[in-house]
Design an enzyme around this catalytic site. Sequence first.
Site, PDB file in Angstrom:
ATOM      1  N   CYS A  19      17.931   7.423   0.467  1.00 17.83           N
ATOM      2  CA  CYS A  19      17.322   8.737   0.293  1.00 17.83           C
ATOM      3  C   CYS A  19      16.889   9.330   1.620  1.00 17.83           C
ATOM      4  O   CYS A  19      16.206  10.352   1.641  1.00 17.83           O
ATOM      5  CB  CYS A  19      16.123   8.630  -0.640  1.00 17.83           C
ATOM      6  SG  CYS A  19      14.735   7.747   0.083  1.00 17.83           S
ATOM      7  N   CYS A  22      13.767   6.057   4.929  1.00 17.71           N
ATOM      8  CA  CYS A  22      13.539   5.130   6.049  1.00 17.71           C
ATOM      9  C   CYS A  22      13.570   5.895   7.369  1.00 17.71           C
ATOM     10  O   CYS A  22      12.757   5.650   8.262  1.00 17.71           O
ATOM     11  CB  CYS A  22      14.593   4.028   6.067  1.00 17.71           C
ATOM     12  SG  CYS A  22      14.728   3.072   4.548  1.00 17.71           S
ATOM     13  N   CYS A 128      16.691  -0.958   0.216  1.00 16.17           N
ATOM     14  CA  CYS A 128      18.066  -0.751  -0.265  1.00 16.17           C
ATOM     15  C   CYS A 128      19.045  -1.564   0.568  1.00 16.17           C
ATOM     16  O   CYS A 128      19.895  -2.279   0.034  1.00 16.17           O
ATOM     17  CB  CYS A 128      18.444   0.725  -0.207  1.00 16.17           C
ATOM     18  SG  CYS A 128      17.498   1.786  -1.312  1.00 16.17           S
ATOM     19  N   CYS A 166       9.931   0.365   0.941  1.00 18.11           N
ATOM     20  CA  CYS A 166      10.488   1.587   0.358  1.00 18.11           C
ATOM     21  C   CYS A 166       9.495   2.723   0.521  1.00 18.11           C
ATOM     22  O   CYS A 166       8.795   3.070  -0.389  1.00 18.11           O
ATOM     23  CB  CYS A 166      10.834   1.367  -1.106  1.00 18.11           C
ATOM     24  SG  CYS A 166      11.840   2.693  -1.804  1.00 18.11           S
ATOM     25  N   HIS A 206      -2.009  -9.569  -1.354  1.00 24.32           N
ATOM     26  CA  HIS A 206      -3.199 -10.079  -2.038  1.00 24.32           C
ATOM     27  C   HIS A 206      -4.096 -10.897  -1.107  1.00 24.32           C
ATOM     28  O   HIS A 206      -5.316 -10.915  -1.277  1.00 24.32           O
ATOM     29  CB  HIS A 206      -2.713 -10.955  -3.205  1.00 24.32           C
ATOM     30  CG  HIS A 206      -3.748 -11.256  -4.235  1.00 24.32           C
ATOM     31  ND1 HIS A 206      -4.429 -10.287  -4.925  1.00 24.32           N
ATOM     32  CD2 HIS A 206      -4.194 -12.456  -4.719  1.00 24.32           C
ATOM     33  CE1 HIS A 206      -5.261 -10.863  -5.788  1.00 24.32           C
ATOM     34  NE2 HIS A 206      -5.134 -12.170  -5.680  1.00 24.32           N
ATOM     35  N   CYS A 209      -6.081  -8.260   1.006  1.00 23.04           N
ATOM     36  CA  CYS A 209      -6.479  -7.010   0.353  1.00 23.04           C
ATOM     37  C   CYS A 209      -7.991  -6.802   0.428  1.00 23.04           C
ATOM     38  O   CYS A 209      -8.762  -7.716   0.112  1.00 23.04           O
ATOM     39  CB  CYS A 209      -6.052  -7.028  -1.112  1.00 23.04           C
ATOM     40  SG  CYS A 209      -6.435  -5.479  -1.950  1.00 23.04           S
ATOM     41  N   CYS A 244       0.630  -4.464   4.891  1.00 19.13           N
ATOM     42  CA  CYS A 244       0.050  -3.128   4.642  1.00 19.13           C
ATOM     43  C   CYS A 244      -1.484  -3.107   4.678  1.00 19.13           C
ATOM     44  O   CYS A 244      -2.058  -2.173   5.245  1.00 19.13           O
ATOM     45  CB  CYS A 244       0.526  -2.584   3.294  1.00 19.13           C
ATOM     46  SG  CYS A 244       2.309  -2.528   3.109  1.00 19.13           S
ATOM     47  N   CYS A 256      -1.420   2.056  -0.023  1.00 14.41           N
ATOM     48  CA  CYS A 256      -1.293   2.255  -1.472  1.00 14.41           C
ATOM     49  C   CYS A 256      -2.553   1.825  -2.222  1.00 14.41           C
ATOM     50  O   CYS A 256      -3.179   2.617  -2.939  1.00 14.41           O
ATOM     51  CB  CYS A 256      -0.066   1.505  -1.999  1.00 14.41           C
ATOM     52  SG  CYS A 256       1.469   2.033  -1.194  1.00 14.41           S
ATOM     53  N   CYS A 263      -0.048  -1.648  -6.008  1.00  6.58           N
ATOM     54  CA  CYS A 263       1.148  -1.997  -5.225  1.00  6.58           C
ATOM     55  C   CYS A 263       2.331  -2.117  -6.181  1.00  6.58           C
ATOM     56  O   CYS A 263       2.209  -2.692  -7.269  1.00  6.58           O
ATOM     57  CB  CYS A 263       0.908  -3.323  -4.504  1.00  6.58           C
ATOM     58  SG  CYS A 263       2.386  -4.052  -3.759  1.00  6.58           S
ATOM     59  N   CYS A 266       7.337  -3.050  -3.223  1.00 11.45           N
ATOM     60  CA  CYS A 266       8.567  -2.444  -2.713  1.00 11.45           C
ATOM     61  C   CYS A 266       9.229  -3.233  -1.596  1.00 11.45           C
ATOM     62  O   CYS A 266      10.335  -2.896  -1.186  1.00 11.45           O
ATOM     63  CB  CYS A 266       8.308  -0.999  -2.295  1.00 11.45           C
ATOM     64  SG  CYS A 266       7.414  -0.811  -0.744  1.00 11.45           S
TER      65      CYS A 266
END
Lengths: 292, 519
Positions: A19, A22, A128, A166, A206, A209, A244, A256, A263, A266
């Site tokens: 898409c 990236c 992808c 993603c 996790h 987090c 993240c 996120c 989450c 992704c």
Amino acid sequence: MRESKTQEYPVIWLQGAGCSGCAVSLLNAVSPSVRNVLVDEVIPGKHVNLRFHPTVMAGAGDPVIEVLEEAEQNLKGGYLLVVEGSVPTAEDGVYCVIGENDEEPISMLSHVESLGREAMAVIALGTCAAFGGVPAGKPNPTQCQSVQEVFSSRSITTPLINIPGCPPHPDWFVGTVASILLVGLPSPDELDVHLRPKLFFGDLIHENCPRRAYFDEGKFAKKLSDPYCLYELGCKGPVTHADCPTRLWNNGVNWCVGNGSPCIGCCEPGFPDVVSPFYEKITDEAIPNIGA
Amino acid sequence: MGKIVIDPITRIEGHLKIEAVVDDGQVKEAYSSGTLFRGLEIILRGRDPRDAQRITQRICGVCPAIHATAATLNLDSAFGIADKIPDNGRIIRNLILGSNFIQSHVLHFYHLAALDYVDVTKVAHYEGNDPALNAVKDFIERGALGPFVPRYEGDYRLPDEIDQLATAHYLEALAARRKAHEMLAIFGGKMPHDMGIVPGGVTQPPTIDKIAAFLWRLNELRDFIDRVYIPDVLAVAENYPDYFEIGTGCGNLLAYGAFDLDGHEPDLLKRDRLLKSGTVSTDLKLGEVNAAKIAEEVKHSWYADVSTGRHPSQGMTEPQPDKEGAYSWLKSPRYGGQVYEVGPLARMVVAYAQGSPTVKEMVGSTLARFKASPAALFSVLGRHAARALECKVVADAMADWLLELKPGEPVYTEYTIPQESTGMGLVGGPRGALGHWVEVRDHKIANYQCVVPTTWNASPRDDKGQPGPIEQALTGTRVKDEDNPFEIVRIVRSFDPCLACAVHLVTPKGRSLGKFRVL
């Protein structure tokens, strides 16, 4: 042209069944910025020479297809190939076509094979390219494959690094490229079993987090927009490897789970199928023995 | 008679091929083909309906927020909560979408379109002190010019100093669009593929610190739009004035409207929105949008003729790859059987014809500057100008919305997924009118259909043989140099095509590569 001591690192960037997310995510790189990556010596004395990038490059049509042919013929083992998007393999790759050769369309599959074989190394950028991702989601209508699947079925042995996500965080890509320029390709023990750099994908979401304490205390959000742990709303942090929570996104603004959004896993092989429904709680059995 | 084939068309989202039949320097016929197929609508079947918001964003990484918006409006209506979204949720959705409008419009002008007009290599003659331009000068002197060369050569008309300034702005715009994503992520979690917009509202309550962090990024971007973006569009227009007459297109414009100002009217086309819905043609006569008049035709697409003329809610995809006379994987969406263009131009001309004071003044003064009539809006430069002015309209409104947020009040409403239901989400995205339709059965997605902006704009000939908007915009164009067909790529890029959006729907089977030819 003046005498230049700068070492040029040619990069070819292909886009398949994806898409462009990236590529857009890379534009969000901060230090170095995408301007530094394109124009400056990203490492002193070394410049990333982005020769082919469908979303960015000035040219179009046959002249840019010649750039690919030239790389394949004259730069054997001398360019880095970045693949964004997965590779449709059904019907010999007809579902994704990039350019023509003597009026014959050239499939993404064919580009990945021929350019992949001659590259110094390949970065499969985004979920992808790394694992198939959304286009390979059930029932995978165009038989999309990851770069790794394409390579292994065709005995292509070019070194491969997977940088899923993603989209992927720009730091994951820029950091990997900078590392290649500085010290060469990563050694096998710097990559995990899915060929992801452990530097970025070594820990579970996790484990780091900021809402982890709520999980340990059994304080769970009952609906979206609640504070507390999002586990019961389907958070896939317990089964997803990425940094993240500590790296944060978009120049450190948020991420996120920080946004109250579970989450969706992704960065994992099998996304989206094995981590969906996104809002359904994963079974307790699936949670690894964290911290043990 | 010759033929110009441009494959790939670059600096767009996705995979596009254009073929133009040229006779005596003039385009007689044009054909556009998408060259990537993923089948996301098929992938959506059988999934939890809520996941459509996540999956459909992956249609496009340039404007995922609009798919998130259309999907949530669609699911809100299917779940029976279209009139129950809390104001905080409605406003934060608008702020997320608005951030992406700014990001997308800036990206389009500078990073996708500008290299057709701006000659970066002129920076080789730069003698000033701007560190960014001197970095570019060093880059040029080193001699490895990818990704700025190769390119079409010849028709670069800007004076050196404007080329240099525009190159500096190309770089400044990289930072501006990045900032727009940062702003979006304050309530959206991350970008691309934001996490915040969900059925029922949004996931993140507003707090004072977030509002302030958003506001000051927004103020910087509004300054960029006023000081850099709009003046640069005007500077390009001044040096390429013939492009007010090139790329006219079909002359019919369609807008669904965007940015809900009222969250309680369940009919999206009746809902009060910042950007209004409507149809308008070159005579500036307005019409109301009636969603029942949307249908997709397939005579020149690789689908069985039995599926032609259907409303998207009854949409059907029956591939017929060897179909005689077909040349595209895109269907042909038509409104009342007529060809319509969608995008910022449609929304700005609708607003102009409706007499919106802000738009009337901005468009009027732009036209006056070029001593042009409203007919000049239907052009390559008209599309770029409309995009820039719309960027300002949206950014200015966002500053007001931000101050309407009420910390401590809800952003989300709960719902249950019905066993059976249908939904529709209509909204204007950066590239134009976007529609999502869903049918829910057994609490799962039974059918999901999207009719996206580029399917309207890049559609092939329809059942009556009427070419699509881009095809019409190319036809009749004089091409000065067939080896460097600037005119064609400038026209195509003025529509800001997004091919990943346009061709995600289909499930083609068995086409041989050798047949992937139009002529």
